[in-house]
Scaffold this motif. Sequence first.
Motif, mmCIF file in Angstrom:
data_model
loop_
_atom_site.group_PDB
_atom_site.id
_atom_site.type_symbol
_atom_site.label_atom_id
_atom_site.label_comp_id
_atom_site.label_asym_id
_atom_site.label_seq_id
_atom_site.Cartn_x
_atom_site.Cartn_y
_atom_site.Cartn_z
ATOM 1 N N ILE A 145 0.859 -1.182 0.000
ATOM 2 C CA ILE A 145 0.000 0.000 0.000
ATOM 3 C C ILE A 145 0.896 1.233 0.000
ATOM 4 O O ILE A 145 1.726 1.397 0.909
ATOM 5 N N ALA A 146 0.763 2.076 -1.004
ATOM 6 C CA ALA A 146 1.548 3.313 -1.085
ATOM 7 C C ALA A 146 0.706 4.473 -0.579
ATOM 8 O O ALA A 146 -0.455 4.628 -0.969
ATOM 9 N N ILE A 147 1.290 5.297 0.299
ATOM 10 C CA ILE A 147 0.606 6.485 0.796
ATOM 11 C C ILE A 147 1.482 7.709 0.588
ATOM 12 O O ILE A 147 2.712 7.617 0.546
ATOM 13 N N GLU A 148 0.846 8.845 0.425
ATOM 14 C CA GLU A 148 1.518 10.137 0.436
ATOM 15 C C GLU A 148 1.260 10.762 1.797
ATOM 16 O O GLU A 148 0.119 10.763 2.269
ATOM 17 N N HIS A 149 2.297 11.301 2.429
ATOM 18 C CA HIS A 149 2.094 11.915 3.747
ATOM 19 C C HIS A 149 2.900 13.197 3.865
ATOM 20 O O HIS A 149 3.879 13.415 3.132
ATOM 21 N N THR A 150 2.481 14.031 4.817
ATOM 22 C CA THR A 150 3.176 15.289 5.086
ATOM 23 C C THR A 150 3.484 15.398 6.580
ATOM 24 O O THR A 150 3.259 16.435 7.188
ATOM 25 N N GLU A 151 3.993 14.319 7.133
ATOM 26 C CA GLU A 151 4.318 14.309 8.554
ATOM 27 C C GLU A 151 5.361 15.357 8.915
ATOM 28 O O GLU A 151 5.459 15.784 10.069
ATOM 29 N N HIS A 152 6.158 15.793 7.919
ATOM 30 C CA HIS A 152 7.168 16.819 8.131
ATOM 31 C C HIS A 152 6.555 18.211 8.214
ATOM 32 O O HIS A 152 7.269 19.192 8.467
ATOM 33 N N GLY A 153 5.251 18.333 7.951
ATOM 34 C CA GLY A 153 4.560 19.601 8.129
ATOM 35 C C GLY A 153 4.452 20.464 6.897
ATOM 36 O O GLY A 153 3.909 21.574 6.969
ATOM 37 N N ASP A 154 4.944 20.016 5.755
ATOM 38 C CA ASP A 154 4.871 20.789 4.516
ATOM 39 C C ASP A 154 3.809 20.161 3.614
ATOM 40 O O ASP A 154 4.062 19.174 2.935
ATOM 41 N N ALA A 155 2.622 20.759 3.610
ATOM 42 C CA ALA A 155 1.503 20.171 2.880
ATOM 43 C C ALA A 155 1.628 20.314 1.370
ATOM 44 O O ALA A 155 0.861 19.703 0.628
ATOM 45 N N MET A 156 2.593 21.095 0.891
ATOM 46 C CA MET A 156 2.782 21.255 -0.552
ATOM 47 C C MET A 156 3.752 20.226 -1.126
ATOM 48 O O MET A 156 3.830 20.073 -2.348
ATOM 49 N N HIS A 157 4.516 19.541 -0.247
ATOM 50 C CA HIS A 157 5.547 18.627 -0.728
ATOM 51 C C HIS A 157 5.465 17.328 0.069
ATOM 52 O O HIS A 157 5.963 17.243 1.190
ATOM 53 N N ALA A 158 4.826 16.324 -0.523
ATOM 54 C CA ALA A 158 4.582 15.075 0.185
ATOM 55 C C ALA A 158 5.791 14.153 0.128
ATOM 56 O O ALA A 158 6.608 14.205 -0.793
ATOM 57 N N ALA A 159 5.893 13.282 1.133
ATOM 58 C CA ALA A 159 6.815 12.142 1.138
ATOM 59 C C ALA A 159 5.994 10.882 0.914
ATOM 60 O O ALA A 159 4.760 10.898 1.003
ATOM 61 N N LEU A 160 6.678 9.772 0.614
ATOM 62 C CA LEU A 160 5.986 8.518 0.321
ATOM 63 C C LEU A 160 6.379 7.442 1.324
ATOM 64 O O LEU A 160 7.523 7.379 1.775
ATOM 65 N N ARG A 161 5.416 6.592 1.642
ATOM 66 C CA ARG A 161 5.667 5.430 2.497
ATOM 67 C C ARG A 161 4.885 4.255 1.919
ATOM 68 O O ARG A 161 3.759 4.414 1.454
ATOM 69 N N VAL A 162 5.498 3.097 1.948
ATOM 70 C CA VAL A 162 4.832 1.876 1.500
ATOM 71 C C VAL A 162 4.629 0.978 2.702
ATOM 72 O O VAL A 162 5.572 0.723 3.474
ATOM 73 N N LEU A 163 3.397 0.522 2.874
ATOM 74 C CA LEU A 163 3.013 -0.306 4.020
ATOM 75 C C LEU A 163 2.566 -1.678 3.556
ATOM 76 O O LEU A 163 2.116 -1.862 2.417
ATOM 77 N N ARG A 164 2.667 -2.637 4.460
ATOM 78 C CA ARG A 164 1.997 -3.923 4.272
ATOM 79 C C ARG A 164 0.542 -3.770 4.722
ATOM 80 O O ARG A 164 0.195 -2.805 5.423
ATOM 81 N N PRO A 165 -0.313 -4.709 4.374
ATOM 82 C CA PRO A 165 -1.716 -4.612 4.786
ATOM 83 C C PRO A 165 -1.919 -4.558 6.294
ATOM 84 O O PRO A 165 -2.974 -4.102 6.749
ATOM 85 N N ASP A 166 -0.921 -5.029 7.081
ATOM 86 C CA ASP A 166 -1.073 -4.923 8.530
ATOM 87 C C ASP A 166 -0.570 -3.583 9.069
ATOM 88 O O ASP A 166 -0.576 -3.353 10.287
ATOM 89 N N GLY A 167 -0.123 -2.702 8.185
ATOM 90 C CA GLY A 167 0.331 -1.379 8.598
ATOM 91 C C GLY A 167 1.812 -1.257 8.864
ATOM 92 O O GLY A 167 2.297 -0.147 9.112
ATOM 93 N N THR A 168 2.551 -2.350 8.824
ATOM 94 C CA THR A 168 3.998 -2.270 9.065
ATOM 95 C C THR A 168 4.685 -1.673 7.836
ATOM 96 O O THR A 168 4.306 -1.945 6.702
ATOM 97 N N PRO A 169 5.708 -0.822 8.051
ATOM 98 C CA PRO A 169 6.354 -0.148 6.923
ATOM 99 C C PRO A 169 7.274 -1.070 6.135
ATOM 100 O O PRO A 169 7.911 -1.965 6.683
ATOM 101 N N VAL A 170 7.329 -0.830 4.835
ATOM 102 C CA VAL A 170 8.206 -1.568 3.931
ATOM 103 C C VAL A 170 9.324 -0.673 3.412
ATOM 104 O O VAL A 170 10.488 -1.063 3.368
ATOM 105 N N ALA A 171 8.978 0.542 3.032
ATOM 106 C CA ALA A 171 9.961 1.452 2.452
ATOM 107 C C ALA A 171 9.480 2.887 2.607
ATOM 108 O O ALA A 171 8.284 3.149 2.758
#
Length: 608
Positions: free
Chosen positions: A180-206
């Motif tokens: 599952i690929a998500i775009e997130h702005t945990e760094h606080g910049d809503a104009m420039h997203a980072a990417l995270r890939v999760l498994r279906p159980d929510g554990t991070p892959v990359a």
Amino acid sequence: MTGAMSESKEPGAQDAAGMPDWERRFRAPRVSLPDWAEDAPDRSLFVSNATGTYELYAWDRATGAQRQATDRPNGTTDGVLSPDGAWIWWFDDKDGDEFGIWRRQPFGGGADEPAVPGLDPSYPAGLALARDGRTAVVGRSTDEDGTTIHLARAGEAPVEIYRHRESAGVGDLSHDGSLIAIEHTEHGDAMHAALRVLRPDGTPVAELDDTKDGTEELGLEVLGFAPVDGDARLLIGHQRRGRWEPLVWDVATGEETDLAVDLPGDVSAEWCPDGSALLVAHGFEARSELFRLDLATRELTRIPTPPGTVSGATARPDGSVEYLWSSAAEPSAVRSTRGGVVLDPPGMACPPSVPVEDVWVEGPGGRIHALIQKPAGASGPLPTVFDLHGGPTWHDSDSFAAGPAAWVDQGYAVIRVNYRGSTGYGRAWTDALKHRVGLIELEDVAAVRDWAVASGLADPTRVILTGGSWGGYLTLLGLGIQPEAWTVGIAVVPVADYVTAYHDEMEALKAMDRTLLGGTPEEVPERFEASSPLTYVDDVKAPVYISAGVNDPRCPIRQIDNYVKRLEARGATHEVYRYDAGHGSLVVDERIKQVRLEMDFAERHLGG
């Protein structure tokens, strides 16, 4: 509904019923680019206004059968097909407030049902459907929880796999459902997203984050997983060379394949159905075109399309490409590289308009691109409408728009400005408005206005400033900080009181405002004050027309009422039209009523 569009009359003519061309452009049936089910490509879903309200339609290409899938008073446009083609998912909000739940219905028709029982209403933050027909990844946004993402399986309670206060969204689900690929702005910049890939159980892959070094503001976006079982390649967009470009990221190995497509302007892409090539969309200087990129040979082959704008395209399993095309002069049509028009809605034909002309004006931050339409054969000085686009991260293009065409029919020149903050001119141009929000854009608009007057195009005593959403915000701000420049102001669903708007708007927009202005109203009050139309309301000289949806979550009604009360207190000339919808209307009659009111206001206050 196949075949070419029928012939239409020249601008200025009226049909037998006496309906003016500007109204016919709004009433003429139109369709969106059809979405199709990956594992059942004969099953498609599209949006049309054929009944007078924009709704979803199911289309079985094998039989030619079409049916209206949704029917709501304020319309429906958010829908998606499941990969197996069995289900239509659509978002059910209340009267345009964008707060609701996903529902689904069988492709062939039947009763709607809650698609994910157990999830409370929210603002949508992305959706991805698995091939098994039982699994969905659902993004949600609320003021209380920020962004949450849930994995939902039929017959089971949805499970939360992601949560953060900052904005995020579902990007895509891999072909086999394992990533599952998500775009997130945990760094606080809503104009420039980072990417995270999760498994279906929510554990991070990359994780891929181009903002983490803090030296540049670079964003990433998910374009889609490869459409091949077991394939961990994720197509993404990046800004590492100052513009949007595609990149293939192998999530399993971490390898990044820079495609380095040698084209000016922004480049996006999507997978061709077998995963061996990409359909490339190239946008440059308000036009766009299509290419096919072979991933093995890196050969880039142009796909012939007419001059103008391709606003959507998709590669079909038979090797053809379908695309939604228009120009400022020619109405939109869904075309195919096989030849002809894919969807040709019956009924009233849409009249054409006039071509757009390009102008480049030197401004305080660099060359500004403006698009101009004027009545055929007319010479200046003309009454002129500056029609400002929303976003702000958007741009006007050489594409068909009924609103500007209506003004041209009435004898106005229409100027659309791709001010700093607009997309399509490089990352630096888009990001330039930070911290001086609104003020930067209006510097560019003023430069183009000065050119329009000096060139003899615009009559300086008859210049209208108008726009919707962010364009409506810039309209009210411009009337206050440039009071001598504008004769009339027409603001559609605007931000009028920036502080109140921040507190009342949906959570994702609060995050964007914090990025644009560098904090909350409590943290940077001077910036919110400098960028708020309410600050300058007592300086407004032009008559002001405002229209607003009472259920709007983006430009909420309370902050507009605050601005209007200040106009009333000083006896300023103004009119306000409130309607029962959200951020604009999907009902054709309502939209025509609004345009008629706007043009009538302009005629009364501009002197004919």
